[in-house]
Structure formats: C-alpha cells, structure tokens
Design a protein around this motif. Structure first.
Motif, short mmCIF file in Angstrom:
data_model
loop_
_atom_site.label_atom_id
_atom_site.label_comp_id
_atom_site.label_asym_id
_atom_site.label_seq_id
_atom_site.Cartn_x
_atom_site.Cartn_y
_atom_site.Cartn_z
N PRO A 1 0.82 -1.21 0.00
CA PRO A 1 0.00 0.00 0.00
C PRO A 1 0.85 1.26 0.00
O PRO A 1 1.95 1.31 0.57
CB PRO A 1 -0.80 -0.13 1.31
N GLY A 2 0.35 2.28 -0.67
CA GLY A 2 1.00 3.58 -0.68
C GLY A 2 2.23 3.66 -1.55
O GLY A 2 2.98 4.65 -1.47
N ARG A 3 2.46 2.69 -2.42
CA ARG A 3 3.68 2.69 -3.24
C ARG A 3 3.31 2.53 -4.71
O ARG A 3 2.23 2.04 -5.06
CB ARG A 3 4.61 1.55 -2.82
N LEU A 4 4.24 2.93 -5.58
CA LEU A 4 4.10 2.77 -7.02
C LEU A 4 4.78 1.47 -7.43
O LEU A 4 6.01 1.35 -7.33
CB LEU A 4 4.70 3.96 -7.76
N THR A 5 4.00 0.51 -7.87
CA THR A 5 4.50 -0.81 -8.25
C THR A 5 4.35 -0.99 -9.75
O THR A 5 3.30 -0.66 -10.32
CB THR A 5 3.73 -1.92 -7.52
N ALA A 6 5.38 -1.50 -10.40
CA ALA A 6 5.35 -1.73 -11.84
C ALA A 6 5.44 -3.22 -12.12
O ALA A 6 6.17 -3.95 -11.44
CB ALA A 6 6.49 -1.00 -12.53
N LEU A 7 4.68 -3.68 -13.13
CA LEU A 7 4.73 -5.06 -13.60
C LEU A 7 5.32 -5.07 -15.00
O LEU A 7 4.73 -4.51 -15.93
CB LEU A 7 3.33 -5.69 -13.62
N ALA A 8 6.49 -5.69 -15.15
CA ALA A 8 7.14 -5.80 -16.45
C ALA A 8 7.15 -7.27 -16.83
O ALA A 8 7.82 -8.08 -16.18
CB ALA A 8 8.56 -5.24 -16.41
N ALA A 9 6.39 -7.64 -17.87
CA ALA A 9 6.23 -9.04 -18.23
C ALA A 9 6.84 -9.32 -19.60
O ALA A 9 6.80 -8.46 -20.49
CB ALA A 9 4.76 -9.43 -18.22
N ASP A 10 7.41 -10.52 -19.75
CA ASP A 10 7.93 -10.88 -21.07
C ASP A 10 6.80 -11.00 -22.08
O ASP A 10 7.01 -10.82 -23.28
CB ASP A 10 8.73 -12.19 -20.98
N ARG A 11 5.59 -11.31 -21.59
CA ARG A 11 4.39 -11.27 -22.43
C ARG A 11 3.43 -10.26 -21.80
O ARG A 11 2.93 -10.49 -20.69
CB ARG A 11 3.72 -12.65 -22.50
N PRO A 12 3.18 -9.12 -22.46
CA PRO A 12 2.33 -8.08 -21.86
C PRO A 12 0.97 -8.58 -21.42
O PRO A 12 0.41 -8.08 -20.43
CB PRO A 12 2.21 -7.04 -22.98
N ALA A 13 0.44 -9.59 -22.11
CA ALA A 13 -0.89 -10.11 -21.73
C ALA A 13 -0.87 -10.71 -20.33
O ALA A 13 -1.89 -10.69 -19.63
CB ALA A 13 -1.34 -11.15 -22.75
N ASP A 14 0.28 -11.24 -19.90
CA ASP A 14 0.36 -11.81 -18.55
C ASP A 14 0.19 -10.73 -17.49
O ASP A 14 -0.49 -10.94 -16.48
CB ASP A 14 1.71 -12.52 -18.36
#
Length: 597
Positions: free
Chosen positions: A356-369
């Motif tokens: 909570p309260g943080r900026l989290t990024a998701l970087a996936a080898d397949r963007p759909a994931d």
C-alpha cells in the motif's frame, strides 16, 4: 412510444415467440388500435366490389340513373374514408414498430451495462453488433402482423361470407385455397428459420473478426500476419456469402409464392364465376362482384405469406436477443468487510505483492500476462487474491469497485464534451473506483485541499488532472477548451492524446488503489517521462500499479516485479533488476530501442 429514459419493463426470456408477444403486450392500446384499423381498412376494400355489383344490377342494367349515381357516390365516399383509415393504420403500425425497436435496444443496452466487464468474456462482440444492427430491425418488422396480419384474417372471413351470398361452390373453393397455401408455404417458413439462424451466427463471427482486424492491424503488420488473417477473413466471407445465397433462395421462393399463388387463386375463381355467369347461375353484377372479391383476397393471401416470412425471421432475431438476455453477471457472494485501512494486495498465482502507498510496476515478457494479473487484482478474473487478511472475492463487489479501479489503456470514450468524457461534470466528492472502460459512469475525484469554493471549482480540478496526465497541450489546442465536443472514442484526437485523456479520467476518480494498464504505450519518450514524473507525484502515498516495459516509467517505480510466463521471476528496483537480471535487461532494452525508432 417508450421514453428514452423510461423503464422498458422486464422482458419475457422464455423464447423468441414469447419475447415477440411481450413486445405486443407492452403497448396494448396501440396494438389493438393497429389491429382494428387494419381490419376495418381491409374489410372496406371488399365493400367496393359489393357496391359495384349493386351499381351494375340496380343502376346500369335496368338503366336507373339515380341508383347508379347513389351506389357510385357511396363507392367514392367509402374509398376516401378508407384512404384516411390507411393513413391512420400506417402511422399506428409505424409507432408499434418504433416502440418495439427502441424497447429492444433499451433492454439490450441496459442488460449490457448490467453485465459490465463480464460482457466481453461471455458474449462475442460480433454477436452484440449483429443484434444491434440487424436483429432489432427484424424484430420490429415482425410486429407488422398486428395490423395488416389481423386485418387479413378478418378480411378473408368477411369476403368468404360475402361470397356465400353469391355461390356456395365458389365459397368452398376459397375456403380450400388457404389450407393449400399453408401446406405449400409452411415448410419454407421452417426452412427459412433454419438458414436465417445460421446466417446470423456466421454474420456475428465475421463482424467480430472485422473488429479484431481493425483493432490489431498495426500489430499484424509488425508480425507479418496480415496476409494470413486476410485469407481467413476471405474464407469466412465466402462462407457467409454462400449462406446468404441459401437464405435468398428460400426467401425468393416465399416471395414468388406470395405473388404467384394469389394470382392463380384469382384466375381459378374468376374462371369458375365466368362459367356460372354464362350458364345464368349468377348475374353479371354478381360476376363483377366475385372478380372484385377475389381481387381483394389477393392482398390478404399475400399478407399471409409475408406474415409467415416476417414472423419466421423475427423469431430467429428474438431468440438471439433472448440468448443475450439470459446471460447473467457473475453472482456477488461476498460477505466479508474490506480492510479499513490501505492493505497489501497479493495475487498468489503470479506471486505479485502490491504494497500500500507505493508505485508498483509489472514488467512481463508477455504483456498479456501483466494484464491478466491486473484483472485478477481488480477482481475481473477469478483468482485467490487477498486484500489484507481477506480474500478479495469474499468482499462485496460494491466495496471493491469503490476503492479499486482498473484503468485500461483502450477504455471506451463516449461522445460528448471533453469535460464529460473525462468525467468532470459533477462536483468533486469522495473518490470512488470502478473499471475505467467507459461502460460505467466515471466517478468524481476528491477535492484537493487548496481548491477554491468558487462555482468553477470542478473545472479547476479537471484542469489539474489534465496537467497530471501531461494533457495540458490537448486542452490548449482545442477551440472551446473543456467544452469542445469529442467524437465517439475521441477519434478527433490522436492515439497518444486519447491515452492521456483516459489517464486523466482515472486520476480524476482518485481511487485508493489504481491499477493502470500500459498508461504510456502510445506516447513519445519526452511525454512519457513527463507523465511518469507527474503520475508518481499525483499518486504519492496512494497505491498504484502500472504494467509497462518502458524504462522511463520503470525507473520511477518504487518496486518492479519482473514476470516470466506469468510468474514473478524477480523483484526489486529498476536499477537493481537491470544489473542482476539479463532477461529483464533484454526486455527493457528492446522496449527502449523500439521507442527510439
């Protein structure tokens, strides 16, 4: 007719015929008026040959000018009155059809809104489009039977009674004719329903393929798959065309019978009446009246054939509407209370943990994931996600939607002013979240502490979120600012401008948890860096998740989850993952090279 904002009622979903009958029952006064006007209009058509026979037998044959004038005048008066009735009948039936059309549209749209995000997963886009474009019109056309259809039955019985006063033999011929027509046309009607249903199904599939092609043309070009997709589309089009020919073949036979059988009917009865007149069994006036009666019968018989044709197609269309209406949203069985304070979101299948309260990024080898993970975190996909100490699917859905928003980078933008598209028409109040797909009404954002209490405070807040989304240039370039009309899907803006408008709409909602899918994918490097900085600042202290492979955005994130095959392979800062994870480094470098090009 139904008010655009009125309640359309609860449709009968037991089947196509039940739905058509429900549409009739929803407008009983107009339906009865259409049936009465149609019946009187068609019965009065048979009055002309009756009056003509009297004019011949009582005026022309004996040379009685007074009687001839009387019956001729009555024919003119009846004809004029019937013309007026025809206008009323047509206007009434037009209203009946329009009510059925608008009511069906409203029922379908209301149900689509109720399904919300479940709609695209449960029903194909092509099927929805086909219902809106073709099926609604066909249902409305089927209700024509209320007026001319009922009138045809009444007229048939009336003419049969009038013929009985002339000759029992001729009356029997007329009575035998209708069952014969039903025997000939009935199998064609059933055949038409079968081929029409298959045609509608293929049409829906092809419409969906057209949408996929339009939306993914750029990607297909990049992958070299445009030719394969075009070949598949060509094959589907050929199959649809062949099915259309089958529908046309059955339709042409029904229409041919609709014209040919009544004509043959007229010839047979007229020939019999002429022989009886030659033998002296009936008078010349009665011969004229028989010809007129049978000529009048041509129209009811044609209506009977057309009735079967229209009702058959209408039942097929109504069944498709009913099938859509039977699709129910996923039941909300949650009874647990959402966490009182901002809490961790954890998705066990992928291993993603959102602090909570943080900026989290998701970087996936397949963007759909990464998109799938976001849908699970936003409770748009079944999952075992936990929110603090409770499972997300145990929390009542309204509580989830009030605090968690999924902002899709391809969210729908409806036509309206820029202010309405962003959602800044209402005065700001407590933030509320939903899926920012354009299917739901956008929620207003929380008033900033320094906002003035002036009447234009909502506009000031809308301008502020446009600045947060680096969309100031859009506002300044538009001739009327926030009051500038936007086309549907904001087609009068560029792709990057639309993406920033969608981001501004999500920021205006100011949810506790913002899950943003590729918020900068259509932006140039400079604008992307500005958006990343301002997004971080705007969401400081709030829980934010972004899916991206852009190094400019990843560098601003507090935490980056690197996903491989839908699972967290590594977690850390952008700089640490660059140094320690070759796969992550290759993924980010590839994205940077594509942005540079």
């Amino acid at each position: 007719m139904i008010d655009a904002y009125g309640d359309p009622g609860t449709p009968d979903r037991r089947g196509g015929w039940h739905y058509l009958w429900w549409l009739v029952r929803r407008q009983p006064g107009r339906s009865v008026a259409g049936a009465v006007l149609g019946s009187v209009w068609m019965v009065l058509l048979s009055a002309t040959p009756y009056l003509m026979a009297l004019a011949v037998d009582e005026g022309l044959t004996p040379g009685d000018t007074g009687a001839l004038t009387l019956w001729t005048s009555l024919m003119v008066a009846v004809g004029a009155f019937n013309a007026w009735l025809s206008i009323l009948r047509h206007r009434t039936m037009t209203r009946v059809r329009m009510d059925a059309n608008f009511r069906t549209v409203k029922v379908v749209v209301d149900h689509a809104v109720r399904l919300g995000a479940a709609l695209p997963r449960r029903v194909g886009a092509g099927e929805v489009v086909t219902i809106g474009v073709g099926d609604v019109q066909q249902i409305a056309s089927a209700l024509t039977v209320i007026g001319p259809g009922v009138g045809a039955v009444v007229a048939y019985l009336t003419v049969t009674g009038l013929l009985l006063t002339v000759s029992v033999r001729l009356t029997l011929v007329v009575l035998v004719g209708m069952p014969l027509i039903a025997v000939l046309v009935g199998p064609l009607t059933r055949r038409l329903q079968g081929v029409e249903a298959e045609y509608r199904e293929r049409q829906g599939v092809l419409t969906a393929r057209i949408g996929d092609l339009a939306g993914g043309l750029r990607v297909l070009n990049g992958l070299g798959g445009k030719g394969l997709f075009a070949d598949a589309f060509r094959r589907d089009s050929a199959r649809l065309r062949a099915q259309g020919y089958r529908v046309g073949a059955v339709t042409s036979w029904m229409q041919a019978l609709g014209l040919g059988l009544p004509t043959l009917y007229l010839a047979v009865v007229t020939w019999l009446a002429a022989r009886m007149a030659a033998q002296g069994t009936i008078s010349v006036g009665e011969l004229v009246s028989v010809y007129g009666y049978v000529a009048v019968l041509v129209r009811p018989v044609s209506y009977f054939v057309d009735w079967g044709y229209q009702l058959g197609r209408g039942a097929v269309a109504a069944r498709r509407v009913v099938r859509l209406l039977r699709v129910e949203p996923e039941p909300d069985t949650g009874t647990a209370q959402a966490p009182a304070e901002p809490s961790v979101l954890y998705e066990p299948e992928s291993g993603v943990r959102v602090a909570p309260g943080r900026l989290t990024a998701l970087a996936a080898d397949r963007p759909a994931d990464a998109t799938t993970v976001v849908d699970r975190l936003g409770r748009y996909e079944p999952s075992a996600v936990t929110w603090g100490d409770v499972r997300l699917d145990d929390v009542p859905l309204p509580q989830v939607r009030a605090r968690i928003l999924v902002a899709d980078h391809e969210a729908d933008l409806f036509a309206g002013t820029l202010r309405e598209v962003i959602g800044g028409t209402a005065a700001p109040h407590g933030g509320a979240g939903t899926r920012a797909t354009g299917h739901e009404e956008p929620a207003s954002a929380e008033r900033p502490p320094d906002a003035p209490d002036a009447p234009d405070a909502p506009d000031a807040h809308t301008t502020r979120v446009l600045h947060m989304a680096a969309a100031d240039d859009i506002l300044h370039a538009l001739p009327a600012g926030l009051d500038t009309p936007m086309d549907a899907q904001a087609r009068n803006l560029s792709g990057g401008q639309r993406q920033r408008v969608r981001l501004a709409r999500a920021l205006l909602a100011d949810p506790e948890v913002l899950l943003s899918v590729e918020p900068t994918s259509a932006l140039d490097a400079h604008t992307e860096a500005v958006v990343a900085d301002r997004l971080r600042e705007a969401r400081r202290g709030r829980t934010t998740v972004v899916t991206t492979t852009s190094p400019l955005v990843l560098d601003r994130a507090d935490t980056v989850h690197y996903l491989v095959d839908g699972k967290v392979a590594a977690t850390g800062s952008h700089q640490r993952l660059l140094a320690e994870e070759p796969g992550y480094r290759a993924l980010v470098a590839r994205d940077a090279e594509e942005a540079a090009r």
